[in-house]
Structures are given as C-alpha cells and as structure tokens.
Design a protein around this motif. Structure first.
Motif, PDB file in Angstrom:
ATOM      1  N   LEU A   1     -11.260  34.612  18.005  1.00 21.77           N
ATOM      2  CA  LEU A   1     -10.495  33.685  17.176  1.00 21.77           C
ATOM      3  C   LEU A   1      -9.201  34.340  16.673  1.00 21.77           C
ATOM      4  O   LEU A   1      -8.140  33.714  16.646  1.00 21.77           O
ATOM      5  CB  LEU A   1     -11.343  33.216  15.991  1.00 21.77           C
ATOM      6  CG  LEU A   1     -12.487  32.259  16.344  1.00 21.77           C
ATOM      7  CD1 LEU A   1     -13.477  32.153  15.181  1.00 21.77           C
ATOM      8  CD2 LEU A   1     -11.957  30.880  16.712  1.00 21.77           C
TER       9      LEU A   1
ATOM     10  N   TRP B   1      -5.579  32.983  14.843  1.00 22.43           N
ATOM     11  CA  TRP B   1      -6.126  32.558  13.557  1.00 22.43           C
ATOM     12  C   TRP B   1      -6.238  33.743  12.603  1.00 22.43           C
ATOM     13  O   TRP B   1      -6.559  34.864  13.012  1.00 22.43           O
ATOM     14  CB  TRP B   1      -7.505  31.933  13.749  1.00 22.43           C
ATOM     15  CG  TRP B   1      -7.451  30.552  14.334  1.00 22.43           C
ATOM     16  CD1 TRP B   1      -7.165  30.225  15.625  1.00 22.43           C
ATOM     17  CD2 TRP B   1      -7.659  29.328  13.640  1.00 22.43           C
ATOM     18  NE1 TRP B   1      -7.191  28.858  15.782  1.00 22.43           N
ATOM     19  CE2 TRP B   1      -7.493  28.279  14.582  1.00 22.43           C
ATOM     20  CE3 TRP B   1      -7.968  28.997  12.324  1.00 22.43           C
ATOM     21  CZ2 TRP B   1      -7.636  26.938  14.237  1.00 22.43           C
ATOM     22  CZ3 TRP B   1      -8.109  27.663  11.977  1.00 22.43           C
ATOM     23  CH2 TRP B   1      -7.943  26.649  12.931  1.00 22.43           C
TER      24      TRP B   1
ATOM     25  N   THR C   1     -11.276  25.519  17.903  1.00 25.40           N
ATOM     26  CA  THR C   1      -9.878  25.523  17.476  1.00 25.40           C
ATOM     27  C   THR C   1      -9.136  24.226  17.797  1.00 25.40           C
ATOM     28  O   THR C   1      -8.101  23.940  17.170  1.00 25.40           O
ATOM     29  CB  THR C   1      -9.121  26.704  18.105  1.00 25.40           C
ATOM     30  OG1 THR C   1      -9.218  26.609  19.546  1.00 25.40           O
ATOM     31  CG2 THR C   1      -9.710  28.012  17.638  1.00 25.40           C
TER      32      THR C   1
END
Length: 401
Positions: free
Chosen positions: A32, A37, A399
């Motif tokens: 991620l 992120w 996501t």
C-alpha cells in the motif's frame, strides 16, 4: 503537490511477527505504501505465536505504527486469550482512531479480532471508506467442538462478527467457501463481498546458506510442519502421525518449526518421554534462512481440524506452492483447501485423521514427488500461482473505488 491519501490499518498482529496474520499484514501494508498511500497502523506490541508481548521499535518506511499491549497478560485457555485480545484491542483501536480521525480517508480492518470494529465507527466520519479482511471466522472455528459451552460462545461470537462485518462497505474473504458462509450464515450482502486468496510473502531464490544442514541433513526425506500450532491444526494427531511416519521408515525425519503454548507443551512432553523417534522440534527460522528451509523440505503438511475448512484458509499455502514444495493437506472432504491443493498438481489431500491410512498415503505421495527437484515443481505451478494468488489484485480492491 497533492496530499497523500491516508489509510488507517487495524490489526493487533503486525511486523515484526514472522508468521500468519502478522506477516500477511506487513506485506500488504508495504505494498500500500509503494502505491502512494500514507499508512497508520494500530497494532499490539508483537505477541504471536507465543502470546507473550515484547517491546519493539522496528519500523517500516512510510508507516506510522501505534503499538500498545506490552503489559497485557494472556491466559493459557485459548478462549480466554481471545476474549482478552478482543476487549483490550477494542479500547486501543477506539482511542487511536479518535486521535487520527481527521487524517483518515480509508480504514482497513483485519478480522479477527472483531469487537474493535463496533467501537471505532463512533470516532470515524460517515464518509470514511471501511474495508474488512476476514482471515478466520471465529464463530465457525469455536462451533466445531462438541463442548456445549463452546457452542454457546460460538453463537455469541457470530453475533459480534456479523455486526463487525456489517460496519464495512466492502468485505474481503480469503476463500470462496468463507465468502459463502459470510453470505449464507451471517446474512451479509453478497454484492459487497470479494474473494482474494492469500498472496505469497516470500522471494524464491537459490539459497547459499548452510545454517540448517545439521537440522535437516542430507540423506533423509524431511516432512515438515512450519507455522502456528493451535486447536485448528489438531496438534496431538500431528504428533501421532509424525511418530508413526518416523518409525515406519528409517529414511524419514519429521520436523515441527513453531512456537507458542501448544508447541511448548508438546515439546516438553516429548522430552519427558524420551524422543527415540526422528521427530524434531525447532524454533521458527529467521527470514534469511527461509529459502533454505523450503529447499531442504521434501514435503510440508497442512493439517486442519474437522469442520473448520470454511472458517479459515491457510495463508502459508501460496508460499509453499511458490517455493515448489509438495503439499499434503489433511482437511474436510470437498473443502476449498483440498480443491486448491489438488489443482496445483504438486499436492495431495486426505479427508480423515486415521493414522495408518495417512501413513500409507503420505509415503506413497513422498515416493512420487521426492524424485523431482523443487525447481521443476515451481515451473509446474507458476501459471497457477499467477492466476490464483495476487497481492496486486488485492491492493487494487482496497485502493480503487
């Protein structure tokens, strides 16, 4: 420059835990971060599989980790351990979420535990995207026993699980059978449920270490169980099976690489009895010798208790297949684990805990697969791995809106 999207990741199990949910979570969070992120993780101090927390300041680049629980003491009983975990982590998650609420676009909650999801919603904005990842269905696992008390507890657990799942806008299950139970038994809307098998968390490479040469010496077939050891693995019967295999043939050695309360009890019992068979207990191996462990394993087994197959899917399976290790699963007939193992073309499944039968099946399978090196098995399973086990697809599910 646009601000990074903020993700809140909640699970007590996290880096630097080496196995099971903690390892899965660490790899997912790293991915991620690599997708842009900013991730805040709410976790326990490392505790698994020994259930004895230790203080860790180890970090992952791009990740803020909010740990607690260093002084929590877990009972010996598996049921009460889980209760302690549920309630203290619920408090920790609620307090941490309240502090971070203004920095959160998306929440990823990993179940179990489950109770924390009932309380963090009070601290989140209504438009916060909430995603759940279901690793085990505790209501199914607890209900597989003949104990009347455990069945009552299982019903209560299912109520809490259902409430937690309903708090999520999207629910990710580790198998199709788990998804079916979530929909049919828990009444969760099928439209918000997705299936993503566990993903590999290893890099297969040629090992140069010889740290395990004395542990898994040349000249033997090594049958290995590696990972967490608890009720759902039927540890007493695993020991009985390993004893029978080692006594049956002088060229077989059986190994348990694990840790935790159940493992400690079995190891001490074996030591008191005098270990005259070739069944050896080992600590979990560090990351840098995993490749060597896989290469020296002739076969690894995945045992499951009766009636739990729909409630859990072993996250270690994709690692074993990617490494080209033949897998022998003991699980419910027509379970998804059995289907996946057979479909890989380098695995076999049995559906009974009858020890003499299992000994014959394992020895027949051993003689079949031992003649081929792991790199041939890896080539056989390569396309199957790409099709079934993908971290990238899971990240996209989290996501993308």
């Amino acid at each position: 420059m646009s601000k990074k999207k903020q993700l809140l990741f909640l699970s007590p199990f996290f880096y630097p835990e080496m196995i099971s949910t903690g390892r899965y979570n660490s790899y997912l969070v790293r991915s991620l971060v690599s997708h842009g992120w900013a991730v805040n993780v709410v976790a326990s101090q490392p505790l698994y599989p020994n259930w004895k927390p230790w203080k860790s300041s180890e970090a992952i680049n791009g990740v803020n980790i909010y740990r607690a629980g260093l002084y929590v003491r877990y009972p010996r009983s598996a049921v009460f351990r889980r209760l302690v975990l549920e309630f203290w982590f619920g408090w920790h998650a609620a307090w941490s979420t309240l502090r971070l609420r203004n920095e959160v676009d998306t929440v990823v909650a990993v179940f179990p535990p489950n109770f924390f999801m009932l309380v963090i919603g009070l601290a989140l904005a209504k438009n916060t995207k909430k995603i759940g990842i279901v690793h085990d269905l505790q209501g199914i696992m607890a209900g597989s026993t003949e104990s009347a008390v455990r069945r009552v507890i299982a019903k209560l657990v299912r109520v809490i699980e259902k409430m937690a799942f309903n708090r999520c806008g999207k629910l990710i299950c580790l198998s199709e059978s788990m998804r079916d139970v979530v929909v049919e038994t828990y009444g969760i809307d099928k439209k918000k449920c997705q299936v993503h098998y566990p993903f590999p968390t290893i890099d297969v490479e040629d090992h140069t270490e010889k740290e395990l040469l004395d542990v898994l010496p040349d000249g033997y077939f090594h049958i290995v169980y590696s990972g967490a050891l608890g009720e759902k693995q039927r540890p007493e019967l695993v020991m009985e099976l390993f004893d029978a295999l080692s006594y049956r043939r002088a060229d077989i050695m059986c190994h348990l690489f694990s840790a935790g309360p159940v493992f400690d009890v079995l190891a001490k019992r074996k030591q008191r009895a005098g270990n005259t068979s070739r069944v050896i207990f080992h600590d979990l191996v560090p990351e840098h010798v995993l490749s060597e462990l896989y290469e020296r394993s002739t076969m690894q087994i995945i045992p499951q208790a009766e009636g739990v197959s729909a409630g859990a899917f072993p996250s270690k399976l994709p690692n074993l297949l990617k490494a080209g290790i033949p897998v022998f699963a003991i699980c419910d007939e027509e379970s998804e684990l059995a289907t996946v193992v057979r479909s890989s073309n380098i695995g076999r499944a049995a559906h009974t805990w009858d020890i003499p039968y299992l000994v014959e099946e394992i020895i027949e399978f051993l003689d079949k697969v031992a003649a081929q090196p792991h790199d041939i098995h890896r080539r056989q399973v390569n396309d199957y791995m790409k099709e079934r086990f993908s971290l990238e697809r899971l990240v996209s599910a989290i996501t993308l809106d």
